[in-house]
Design a protein around this motif. Structure first.
Motif, PDB file in Angstrom:
ATOM      1  N   VAL A 388     -58.924  -3.872 -15.097  1.00  0.00           N
ATOM      2  CA  VAL A 388     -59.739  -4.286 -16.192  1.00  0.00           C
ATOM      3  C   VAL A 388     -59.098  -6.128 -16.829  1.00  0.00           C
ATOM      4  CG1 VAL A 388     -59.148  -4.340 -19.107  1.00  0.00           C
ATOM      5  CG2 VAL A 388     -60.262  -2.121 -17.255  1.00  0.00           C
ATOM      6  N   ALA A 389     -57.730  -5.974 -16.086  1.00  0.00           N
ATOM      7  CA  ALA A 389     -56.462  -7.189 -16.443  1.00  0.00           C
ATOM      8  C   ALA A 389     -56.707  -7.879 -15.101  1.00  0.00           C
ATOM      9  CB  ALA A 389     -55.014  -6.329 -15.884  1.00  0.00           C
ATOM     10  N   ALA A 390     -57.571  -7.359 -14.325  1.00  0.00           N
ATOM     11  CA  ALA A 390     -58.019  -8.357 -13.367  1.00  0.00           C
ATOM     12  C   ALA A 390     -59.180  -9.261 -13.497  1.00  0.00           C
ATOM     13  CB  ALA A 390     -58.779  -7.478 -11.965  1.00  0.00           C
ATOM     14  N   VAL A 391     -60.093  -8.321 -14.535  1.00  0.00           N
ATOM     15  CA  VAL A 391     -61.398  -9.111 -14.398  1.00  0.00           C
ATOM     16  C   VAL A 391     -61.149 -10.332 -16.435  1.00  0.00           C
ATOM     17  CG1 VAL A 391     -63.488  -8.212 -16.356  1.00  0.00           C
ATOM     18  CG2 VAL A 391     -62.591  -7.182 -14.000  1.00  0.00           C
ATOM     19  N   GLY A 392     -60.129  -9.103 -16.635  1.00  0.00           N
ATOM     20  CA  GLY A 392     -59.827 -10.425 -17.981  1.00  0.00           C
ATOM     21  C   GLY A 392     -59.224 -11.239 -17.399  1.00  0.00           C
ATOM     22  N   SER A 393     -58.596 -11.525 -16.762  1.00  0.00           N
ATOM     23  CA  SER A 393     -58.014 -12.798 -15.741  1.00  0.00           C
ATOM     24  C   SER A 393     -58.912 -13.783 -15.628  1.00  0.00           C
ATOM     25  CB  SER A 393     -56.873 -12.543 -15.028  1.00  0.00           C
ATOM     26  OG  SER A 393     -56.112 -11.420 -15.379  1.00  0.00           O
ATOM     27  N   LEU A 394     -59.267 -13.628 -14.967  1.00  0.00           N
ATOM     28  CA  LEU A 394     -61.266 -14.175 -15.117  1.00  0.00           C
ATOM     29  C   LEU A 394     -61.683 -15.399 -15.863  1.00  0.00           C
ATOM     30  CD1 LEU A 394     -62.949 -12.499 -12.598  1.00  0.00           C
ATOM     31  CD2 LEU A 394     -61.404 -13.997 -11.592  1.00  0.00           C
ATOM     32  N   VAL A 395     -61.102 -14.871 -17.386  1.00  0.00           N
ATOM     33  CA  VAL A 395     -61.786 -15.325 -18.003  1.00  0.00           C
ATOM     34  C   VAL A 395     -60.694 -15.856 -19.310  1.00  0.00           C
ATOM     35  CG1 VAL A 395     -63.689 -14.436 -18.421  1.00  0.00           C
ATOM     36  CG2 VAL A 395     -62.545 -12.870 -19.434  1.00  0.00           C
ATOM     37  N   SER A 396     -59.669 -15.448 -18.893  1.00  0.00           N
ATOM     38  CA  SER A 396     -58.233 -16.040 -20.431  1.00  0.00           C
ATOM     39  C   SER A 396     -57.553 -16.056 -19.171  1.00  0.00           C
ATOM     40  CB  SER A 396     -57.874 -14.733 -21.098  1.00  0.00           C
ATOM     41  OG  SER A 396     -57.051 -14.540 -21.653  1.00  0.00           O
ATOM     42  N   ARG A 397     -56.732 -17.130 -19.191  1.00  0.00           N
ATOM     43  CA  ARG A 397     -55.383 -18.160 -18.861  1.00  0.00           C
ATOM     44  C   ARG A 397     -54.499 -17.207 -19.270  1.00  0.00           C
ATOM     45  NH1 ARG A 397     -56.939 -24.735 -18.312  1.00  0.00           N
ATOM     46  NH2 ARG A 397     -57.688 -24.055 -16.785  1.00  0.00           N
ATOM     47  N   ARG A 398     -54.397 -16.879 -20.177  1.00  0.00           N
ATOM     48  CA  ARG A 398     -52.834 -16.229 -21.310  1.00  0.00           C
ATOM     49  C   ARG A 398     -52.766 -14.914 -20.590  1.00  0.00           C
ATOM     50  NH1 ARG A 398     -54.969 -19.253 -25.758  1.00  0.00           N
ATOM     51  NH2 ARG A 398     -53.624 -20.644 -26.384  1.00  0.00           N
ATOM     52  N   LEU A 399     -53.940 -13.971 -19.860  1.00  0.00           N
ATOM     53  CA  LEU A 399     -53.583 -12.885 -19.789  1.00  0.00           C
ATOM     54  C   LEU A 399     -53.750 -13.425 -18.420  1.00  0.00           C
ATOM     55  CD1 LEU A 399     -54.144  -9.838 -19.943  1.00  0.00           C
ATOM     56  CD2 LEU A 399     -56.410  -9.997 -19.443  1.00  0.00           C
ATOM     57  N   GLY A 400     -54.226 -13.317 -17.400  1.00  0.00           N
ATOM     58  CA  GLY A 400     -53.706 -14.209 -15.918  1.00  0.00           C
ATOM     59  C   GLY A 400     -51.795 -14.722 -16.057  1.00  0.00           C
ATOM     60  N   ARG A 401     -51.960 -15.515 -16.704  1.00  0.00           N
ATOM     61  CA  ARG A 401     -50.259 -16.082 -17.007  1.00  0.00           C
ATOM     62  C   ARG A 401     -49.222 -14.230 -17.104  1.00  0.00           C
ATOM     63  NH1 ARG A 401     -52.206 -20.569 -19.438  1.00  0.00           N
ATOM     64  NH2 ARG A 401     -51.297 -19.504 -21.161  1.00  0.00           N
ATOM     65  N   ALA A 402     -50.302 -13.781 -17.381  1.00  0.00           N
ATOM     66  CA  ALA A 402     -49.547 -12.353 -18.360  1.00  0.00           C
ATOM     67  C   ALA A 402     -48.924 -11.333 -17.293  1.00  0.00           C
ATOM     68  CB  ALA A 402     -49.605 -11.202 -19.964  1.00  0.00           C
ATOM     69  N   VAL A 403     -50.364 -10.989 -16.849  1.00  0.00           N
ATOM     70  CA  VAL A 403     -50.106 -10.289 -15.701  1.00  0.00           C
ATOM     71  C   VAL A 403     -49.293 -10.946 -14.331  1.00  0.00           C
ATOM     72  CG1 VAL A 403     -51.893  -9.683 -13.171  1.00  0.00           C
ATOM     73  CG2 VAL A 403     -52.735  -9.696 -15.655  1.00  0.00           C
ATOM     74  N   VAL A 404     -48.988 -12.094 -14.048  1.00  0.00           N
ATOM     75  CA  VAL A 404     -48.437 -12.895 -13.206  1.00  0.00           C
ATOM     76  C   VAL A 404     -46.818 -12.795 -13.842  1.00  0.00           C
ATOM     77  CG1 VAL A 404     -48.019 -14.182 -11.823  1.00  0.00           C
ATOM     78  CG2 VAL A 404     -49.698 -14.479 -12.278  1.00  0.00           C
ATOM     79  N   VAL A 405     -46.092 -12.913 -14.666  1.00  0.00           N
ATOM     80  CA  VAL A 405     -45.088 -13.043 -14.972  1.00  0.00           C
ATOM     81  C   VAL A 405     -44.898 -11.416 -15.120  1.00  0.00           C
ATOM     82  CG1 VAL A 405     -44.108 -12.581 -17.334  1.00  0.00           C
ATOM     83  CG2 VAL A 405     -45.666 -14.251 -16.529  1.00  0.00           C
ATOM     84  N   ALA A 406     -45.738 -10.383 -15.772  1.00  0.00           N
ATOM     85  CA  ALA A 406     -45.160  -9.268 -15.471  1.00  0.00           C
ATOM     86  C   ALA A 406     -44.943  -8.469 -13.688  1.00  0.00           C
ATOM     87  CB  ALA A 406     -46.549  -8.290 -16.369  1.00  0.00           C
ATOM     88  N   ALA A 407     -45.627  -8.793 -13.302  1.00  0.00           N
ATOM     89  CA  ALA A 407     -45.418  -9.071 -11.168  1.00  0.00           C
ATOM     90  C   ALA A 407     -44.826  -8.949 -10.838  1.00  0.00           C
ATOM     91  CB  ALA A 407     -47.452  -8.532 -10.861  1.00  0.00           C
ATOM     92  N   VAL A 408     -44.192 -10.535 -11.245  1.00  0.00           N
ATOM     93  CA  VAL A 408     -43.266 -10.995 -10.261  1.00  0.00           C
ATOM     94  C   VAL A 408     -42.018 -10.436 -11.477  1.00  0.00           C
ATOM     95  CG1 VAL A 408     -41.879 -13.557  -9.967  1.00  0.00           C
ATOM     96  CG2 VAL A 408     -43.914 -13.201 -10.067  1.00  0.00           C
ATOM     97  N   ALA A 409     -41.367 -10.070 -12.591  1.00  0.00           N
ATOM     98  CA  ALA A 409     -40.647  -9.998 -13.073  1.00  0.00           C
ATOM     99  C   ALA A 409     -40.316  -7.910 -12.782  1.00  0.00           C
ATOM    100  CB  ALA A 409     -40.491  -9.589 -14.354  1.00  0.00           C
ATOM    101  N   ASP A 410     -41.389  -7.295 -12.121  1.00  0.00           N
ATOM    102  CA  ASP A 410     -41.546  -6.478 -12.161  1.00  0.00           C
ATOM    103  C   ASP A 410     -41.047  -6.275 -11.022  1.00  0.00           C
ATOM    104  OD1 ASP A 410     -42.217  -2.745 -12.620  1.00  0.00           O
ATOM    105  OD2 ASP A 410     -42.970  -3.773 -10.543  1.00  0.00           O
ATOM    106  N   ALA A 411     -41.008  -6.237  -9.584  1.00  0.00           N
ATOM    107  CA  ALA A 411     -41.077  -7.195  -8.068  1.00  0.00           C
ATOM    108  C   ALA A 411     -39.168  -8.067  -8.513  1.00  0.00           C
ATOM    109  CB  ALA A 411     -41.981  -8.061  -7.444  1.00  0.00           C
TER     110      ALA A 411
END
Length: 466
Positions: A388-411
C-alpha cells in the motif's frame, strides 16, 4: 507453587529506578511499581535472592511484571531427565551433525516426516543410538514433533530442529529455569552456524539480523512484549505442561501459537540469551526470501486463533495524533505532535502517585510511547503495509518521503545496533529485501484467507500503565 530458596533475580537493563529506588518503571505492558522500604532492603544492588515467603512473593511480582529476570548462572541445577525430539525431513548429513552435538546419555527420538530417502535417515539414527519414528506421510514439523512427544516419558522434552547444533551445556543450562515451578517453556538465543564454505552476504546478514535471533537481553515472553514468541528451532519444555504439543494443523507459526497458549494458561515462558544454539542459515537468495515470505503467511492463521494479539501495531489515541501529525508533514505538524505528547504527559502524571520523580516518570513514559509509535509506524510502512505504501508513494510525495526516511533510519539504526561487519549499503539492501519478503507473505496469507485481521493495528483507548 513457590520459588525455591536461593532463586536469584536481577532488575533488567530496561527497568528505570526512580525516587531513590522507591519506584520501578518497566515491563510490558509498562508498569510503575511502588516499592516499600522493606522491599527496597531486599533488593540489594538490583538483585534479590529468595530466602523466605516474603522475598519469594516479591521475586514473583518482579518476574511477572517483566521488570526482573532470573540469573541463570546462579539457578540450581535440575537433575530431572530430558528427552530430545528431532523432526526430520531428509538432510541426513545435518541430522548427523546435530546428533553428534547432543551429549551422550540424553535419549533422542528422531521423527522421520516421510523423507524421500528414509534409509539414510534410519542409518544416521542407528549410528547415534537414537530411537526412530517413521511417519507414513509428510505432516509438517508440528505434527512430527507431536509424534515424538507422544513417546517421551521424561519430565522434560527438548525440541531441536535438524539444522541446529548445540553445545554440551545448552540443554542443562536451560533446564535450570525450571527451578521456577511456573516456567513451562524456555529457549536459548539462536545464532548463526559458521558455514563450512565460508559466509556470503546472506549469511552475514542473518548472523546479524536473523528472524530467529531474538536479541541479547533475557525476557519474560508474552504477547505484545519485546520478545513475544520463541522459535521452535530449539525449545525445552515441561512434558506435562505442553500436553499434546503443537497445533497439528499449523505448518508455520506453530511455535508462536504454542507460546501464546501457554501464557494464556498462566505459565511463564522465558527467553535465555546467555545460552546459545547455532542454526544453519539459508545461503541462496530464493531460498532465503522464500522462507521469509513463508513466515509472513502464518500471521492470518494466528489472527484466527488469537485475535488482536497478532496485530502489527498497537496505538493509543494520542500516539495516533502524534504519528498522524508527523506523517502530514505540514507547518503545524510539530506543534500538534508536541501538544499531543504534552497532554499525554499530563494525563499519565495524573495517574501516578505524587512522588518526587512523578513529572520525570510521566515525561519518560510519554517519550517511550512516542518512540514506540514512531517505530511501529515506520515498520508498517516498510514491512507490513509496504504494498500500500509503495502504491501510495506514486501519488503522494509526502508519503514517499516518509517511506524513504523510515527505510533509511531503520537500516542505519539496525546496522549500528547489530554491529555487523557488513557495509551499510549491503546491509540496508538485505534489510529491505527481508521486509519486502515478509510483507509479501503477510499479504498473500491475508488474500488467501480473505481476511485483513493480521494487517489491522489495534487502538487502545487507555494506555496500559499499571
Amino acid at each position: 507453587m513457590k520459588l525455591p530458596n536461593g532463586f536469584t533475580v536481577r532488575l533488567n537493563r530496561r527497568t528505570h529506578v526512580a525516587d531513590g529506588g522507591a519506584t520501578l518503571v518497566g515491563g510490558v505492558p509498562t508498569r510503575v511499581l511502588y516499592v516499600t522500604a522493606l522491599a527496597r532492603a531486599m533488593l540489594t544492588g538490583g538483585r534479590l535472592v529468595v530466602t523466605s515467603p516474603t522475598t519469594a512473593a516479591l521475586a514473583e511480582r518482579l518476574l511477572d511484571a517483566g521488570i526482573a529476570d532470573p540469573v541463570v548462572a546462579e539457578l540450581p541445577k535440575q537433575a530431572e531427565a530430558v528427552t530430545v525430539v528431532v523432526p526430520v525431513h531428509d538432510r541426513p548429513e545435518a541430522v548427523a551433525r546435530l546428533l553428534a552435538s547432543i551429549p551422550s546419555g540424553i535419549p533422542v527420538i528422531v521423527v522421520d516426516d516421510c523423507s524421500r530417502n528414509p534409509k539414510a535417515v534410519r542409518d544416521v539414527a542407528d549410528r547415534f543410538g537414537a530411537n526412530l519414528i517413521a511417519l507414513p506421510e509428510n505432516l509438517g514439523p508440528a505434527s512430527a514433533r507431536n509424534a515424538g512427544l507422544a513417546a517421551v516419558t521424561t519430565p522434560f522434552v527438548a525440541f531441536i530442529d535438524s539444522d541446529m547444533v548445540i553445545d554440551a551445556d545448552t540443554v542443562p543450562r536451560l533446564l535450570r529455569h525450571f527451578a521456577d515451578p511456573r516456567v513451562g517453556l524456555v529457549a536459548p538465543r539462536i545464532v548463526g552456524l559458521e558455514p563450512e564454505s565460508g559466509p556470503n552476504w546472506i549469511t552475514r546478514y542473518e548472523a546479524a539480523r536473523s528472524s530467529l535471533d531474538l536479541g541479547a537481553e533475557p525476557a519474560n515472553v508474552r504477547p505484545g512484549a519485546r520478545v513475544s514468541w520463541l522459535p521452535a528451532a530449539c525449545l525445552v519444555a515441561r512434558t506435562e505442561v505442553i500436553g499434546a504439543g503443537f497445533s497439528p494443523g499449523m505448518r508455520v507459526a506453530e511455535d508462536v501459537d504454542l507460546v501464546w497458549r501457554l501464557v494464556k494458561n498462566g505459565w511463564r515462558v522465558r527467553y535465555e540469551p546467555a545460552v546459545e544454539a547455532r542454526h544453519e542459515h539459508r545461503r541462496t537468495v530464493l531460498d532465503w526470501l522464500g522462507r521469509k515470505a513463508f513466515y509472513g503467511t502464518g500471521a492470518d492463521d494466528l489472527a484466527a486463533r488469537h485475535g488482536d494479539t497478532v496485530a502489527p501495531a498497537v496505538f493509543t489515541p494520542w500516539t495516533l495524533v502524534f504519528v498522524g501529525a508527523l506523517l502530514a508533514q505540514r507547518r503545524w505538524s510539530l506543534p500538534i505532535a508536541a501538544g499531543a505528547a504534552a497532554v499525554a504527559a499530563v494525563r499519565i502524571g495524573s495517574r501516578l502517585r505524587p512522588t518526587p520523580d512523578r513529572a520525570r516518570i510521566a515525561v519518560r513514559l510519554t517519550g517511550l510511547g512516542a518512540l514506540a509509535a514512531t517505530a511501529q509506524t515506520a515498520e508498517l510502512l516498510t514491512r507490513h503495509w509496504w504494498p500500500v505504501a509503495a502504491v501510495g508513494s506514486l501519488v503522494s510525495r509526502r508519503l514517499g518521503r516518509a517511506v524513504v526516511v523510515a527505510a533509511v533510519a531503520d537500516a542505519v539504526y539496525e546496522h549500528r545496533r547489530t554491529a555487523t561487519g557488513m557495509g551499510l549499503a549491503s546491509f540496508a539492501i538485505a534489510r529491505r529485501l527481508d521486509d519486502l519478503a515478509y510483507g509479501a507473505g503477510l499479504w498473500i496469507g491475508a488474500m488467501r484467507e480473505r481476511s485483513s485481521r493480521a494487517l489491522r493495528p489495534v487502538v487502545r483507548v487507555r494506555s496500559r500503565i499499571r
